[in-house]
Design an enzyme around this catalytic site. Structure first.
Site, short mmCIF file in Angstrom:
data_model
loop_
_atom_site.label_atom_id
_atom_site.label_comp_id
_atom_site.label_asym_id
_atom_site.label_seq_id
_atom_site.Cartn_x
_atom_site.Cartn_y
_atom_site.Cartn_z
N GLY A 109 0.76 -1.24 0.00
CA GLY A 109 0.00 0.00 0.00
C GLY A 109 0.79 1.30 0.00
O GLY A 109 0.24 2.35 0.30
N TRP B 185 1.93 3.00 -2.59
CA TRP B 185 1.42 3.91 -3.62
C TRP B 185 0.09 4.52 -3.14
O TRP B 185 -0.16 5.70 -3.34
CB TRP B 185 1.22 3.19 -4.97
CG TRP B 185 2.51 3.00 -5.73
CD1 TRP B 185 3.77 2.98 -5.20
CD2 TRP B 185 2.67 2.83 -7.15
NE1 TRP B 185 4.70 2.80 -6.20
CE2 TRP B 185 4.07 2.71 -7.40
CE3 TRP B 185 1.81 2.76 -8.21
CZ2 TRP B 185 4.58 2.51 -8.68
CZ3 TRP B 185 2.32 2.57 -9.50
CH2 TRP B 185 3.69 2.45 -9.73
N ASP C 69 -5.88 -5.55 -4.73
CA ASP C 69 -4.75 -6.50 -4.73
C ASP C 69 -5.27 -7.89 -4.38
O ASP C 69 -6.31 -8.04 -3.74
CB ASP C 69 -3.67 -6.08 -3.72
CG ASP C 69 -2.32 -6.71 -4.04
OD1 ASP C 69 -1.44 -6.01 -4.57
OD2 ASP C 69 -2.15 -7.93 -3.78
N ASP D 200 -8.55 -10.33 -7.94
CA ASP D 200 -7.56 -10.64 -8.97
C ASP D 200 -7.82 -9.73 -10.18
O ASP D 200 -8.90 -9.79 -10.78
CB ASP D 200 -7.74 -12.11 -9.36
CG ASP D 200 -6.75 -12.58 -10.41
OD1 ASP D 200 -6.06 -11.71 -11.00
OD2 ASP D 200 -6.67 -13.79 -10.63
N ASP E 207 1.20 -1.27 -10.23
CA ASP E 207 2.58 -1.67 -9.91
C ASP E 207 2.67 -3.19 -9.90
O ASP E 207 3.47 -3.77 -9.19
CB ASP E 207 2.95 -1.07 -8.54
CG ASP E 207 4.43 -1.15 -8.24
OD1 ASP E 207 5.22 -1.30 -9.18
OD2 ASP E 207 4.78 -1.06 -7.04
N LYS F 169 3.72 -0.63 -14.35
CA LYS F 169 5.05 -1.24 -14.39
C LYS F 169 5.16 -2.13 -15.62
O LYS F 169 4.22 -2.84 -15.96
CB LYS F 169 5.23 -2.08 -13.13
CG LYS F 169 6.56 -2.75 -13.15
CD LYS F 169 7.07 -3.46 -11.97
CE LYS F 169 6.41 -3.70 -10.70
NZ LYS F 169 7.24 -3.38 -9.57
N1 SAM Z 1 2.54 -0.68 -5.34
C1 SAM Z 1 2.62 -1.51 -4.16
C2 SAM Z 1 3.06 -0.64 -3.02
O1 SAM Z 1 3.45 0.46 -3.25
O2 SAM Z 1 2.98 -1.08 -1.88
C3 SAM Z 1 3.56 -2.67 -4.34
C4 SAM Z 1 3.03 -3.67 -5.33
S1 SAM Z 1 3.92 -5.18 -5.31
C5 SAM Z 1 5.37 -4.77 -6.16
C6 SAM Z 1 3.08 -6.14 -6.50
C7 SAM Z 1 1.69 -6.57 -6.05
O3 SAM Z 1 1.03 -7.14 -7.18
C8 SAM Z 1 1.66 -7.64 -4.97
O4 SAM Z 1 1.07 -7.13 -3.81
C9 SAM Z 1 0.78 -8.75 -5.57
O5 SAM Z 1 -0.11 -9.33 -4.64
C10 SAM Z 1 0.03 -7.99 -6.64
N2 SAM Z 1 -0.53 -8.85 -7.67
C11 SAM Z 1 0.13 -9.77 -8.42
N3 SAM Z 1 -0.75 -10.38 -9.25
C12 SAM Z 1 -1.98 -9.81 -9.02
C13 SAM Z 1 -3.27 -10.03 -9.56
N4 SAM Z 1 -3.48 -10.94 -10.52
N5 SAM Z 1 -4.30 -9.29 -9.08
C14 SAM Z 1 -4.10 -8.39 -8.11
N6 SAM Z 1 -2.89 -8.14 -7.56
C15 SAM Z 1 -1.84 -8.85 -8.01
#
Ligand code: SAM
Length: 383
Positions: free
Chosen positions: A53, A55, A120, A136, A172, A212
């Site tokens: 969280g 962002w 997320d 998802d 992200d 990203k």
């Molecule tokens: N932007 C976030 C922050 O600032 O805290 C960090 C994000 S982290 C790099 C990547 C996130 O992508 C993870 O929390 C992961 O659970 C989420 N993620 C991956 N695949 C996903 C999906 N299919 N649906 C939702 N979230 C997903």
């Protein structure tokens, strides 16, 4: 945020804990904002793949609390903190400096009608003014959830678009990296297409999309598709994103779908699809064709009607997205190792993971009496 030795040396990892961010990724968004004034005039935002969280924290602090993190704000604070991290000043002195540097003259710019929805797969601890959804982003069922969270009072279950569109969608998203580059790039690109399809349902004309990307060899296909629905497409590499990582961020501004374009959940956009033009005589602003070259690369060709002929490579029509390094040059280099003072105290993470995938392993280790017990368990098993 892990605690590997590489993380501990990383200046942004430590700075995030000192400044109260849940993850070092906060600096990536702040540095992108610094370059592109991302939050200017923005009140409604969707944050995809948002856990833990950081962002969303940035959004909450800028849009709801009216905090400033521009050159005037966070860079001055960062300069003060840098002295500390470099070991030149003691913590006490830094605190005094930080207090002095609180931007007292700048009145918080409070915005009206702010709505932030964060999504997320993982649960996320609450944040002021942020509606969090556990879903998802690659699943179609997430779209109605997101639309309802954006407009709880005016939500129409029959519509696949937002009744009040949003100014900005950020993503992200990253998979659990396997180290197999092609696989990681493929899975990441699927997240990106999913994010783009969600963005198409909710963005207002002129809106922005930041996501990203992993710079794989087929990333041009994506740029060409984005260029059809956005006026400007650029690639940003914040200083807080390690140069050694293939990660970058695509920054798309001026959402301008072709006339009559309607996002379709039955035919979502992907690497192999084209933006449809449903109205008779409606023509996308730019036509693209793709071909696989002898060297295996995919070549994207834009029609000669492209408004961006300057951006087109000489001798061909392949469009290259401009690449911008962002974050002031005086900001930390995320690949550098900074000297730490010896009396430094290790800080706990701001928000420990809510449901870490390794939780079960930790519970099992605890039950077995810690690391020693674990060894004993393994020995017994082997015996
Ligand atoms: N932007 C976030 C922050 O600032 O805290 C960090 C994000 S982290 C790099 C990547 C996130 O992508 C993870 O929390 C992961 O659970 C989420 N993620 C991956 N695949 C996903 C999906 N299919 N649906 C939702 N979230 C997903």
């Amino acid at each position: 945020m892990g605690k590997s030795s590489k993380d501990k040396r990383d200046a942004y990892y430590r700075l995030a804990k000192e400044e109260g961010w849940r993850a070092r990724s906060a600096y990536k968004l702040l540095q992108i904002d610094e370059e592109f004034s991302l939050f200017e005039g923005v009140t409604r935002v969707v944050d995809l793949c948002a856990a833990p969280g950081s962002w969303s924290q940035v959004l909450s602090r800028v849009l709801i609390k009216g905090e400033t993190f521009g050159r005037a704000g966070w860079q001055e604070k960062q300069a003060a903190t840098r002295d500390y991290v470099l070991g030149m000043k003691k913590a006490k002195l830094m605190e005094e400096q930080m207090e002095k540097l609180e931007v007292k003259d700048v009145k918080p710019k409070l915005r009206e009608g702010v709505r932030i929805v964060a999504i997320d797969l993982q649960p996320m601890s609450p944040l002021e003014g942020v509606t969090t959804l556990r879903a998802d982003i690659t699943h179609p069922s997430t779209i109605p959830l997101m639309l309802k969270a954006l407009d709880p009072d005016t939500y129409d279950p029959k519509s696949s678009t937002a009744s009040s569109p949003v100014d900005l969608v950020i993503s992200d998203g990253a998979p659990d990296v396997t180290g197999l580059h092609d696989l990681d790039i493929y899975v990441q690109s699927q997240l990106l297409w999913a994010a783009l399809n969600l963005a198409l349902c909710v963005l207002k004309p002129g809106g922005k999309f930041v996501a990203k990307i992993f710079r794989g060899k087929d990333v041009d296909v994506l740029f060409a598709q984005l260029k059809i629905v956005f006026d400007r497409v650029r690639v940003a590499k914040p200083r807080s994103s390690r140069a050694s990582s293939i990660e970058a961020f695509v920054v798309c501004e001026g959402f301008c779908p072709p006339a009559g374009f309607k996002p379709s959940l039955d035919q979502p956009l992907g690497a192999g699809t084209q933006i449809p033009t449903p109205l008779e005589n409606a023509k996308p602003k730019r036509q693209t064709t793709q071909r696989v070259r002898e060297d295996g690369c995919i070549e994207i060709n834009l029609s000669s009607e492209s408004e961006d002929e300057d951006d087109i490579e000489e001798g061909g029509k392949r469009w290259i997205a401009p690449f911008l390094a962002c974050g002031d040059l005086s900001a930390y280099d995320s690949d550098a190792t900074y000297h730490l003072p010896t009396d430094r105290v290790s800080l706990d993470p701001i928000q420990p993971p809510t449901a870490p995938p390794y939780r079960r392993a930790l519970e099992m280790r605890k039950l077995a009496g810690g690391a020693y017990g674990k060894t004993k368990l393994r020995d017994n098993k082997e015996a």
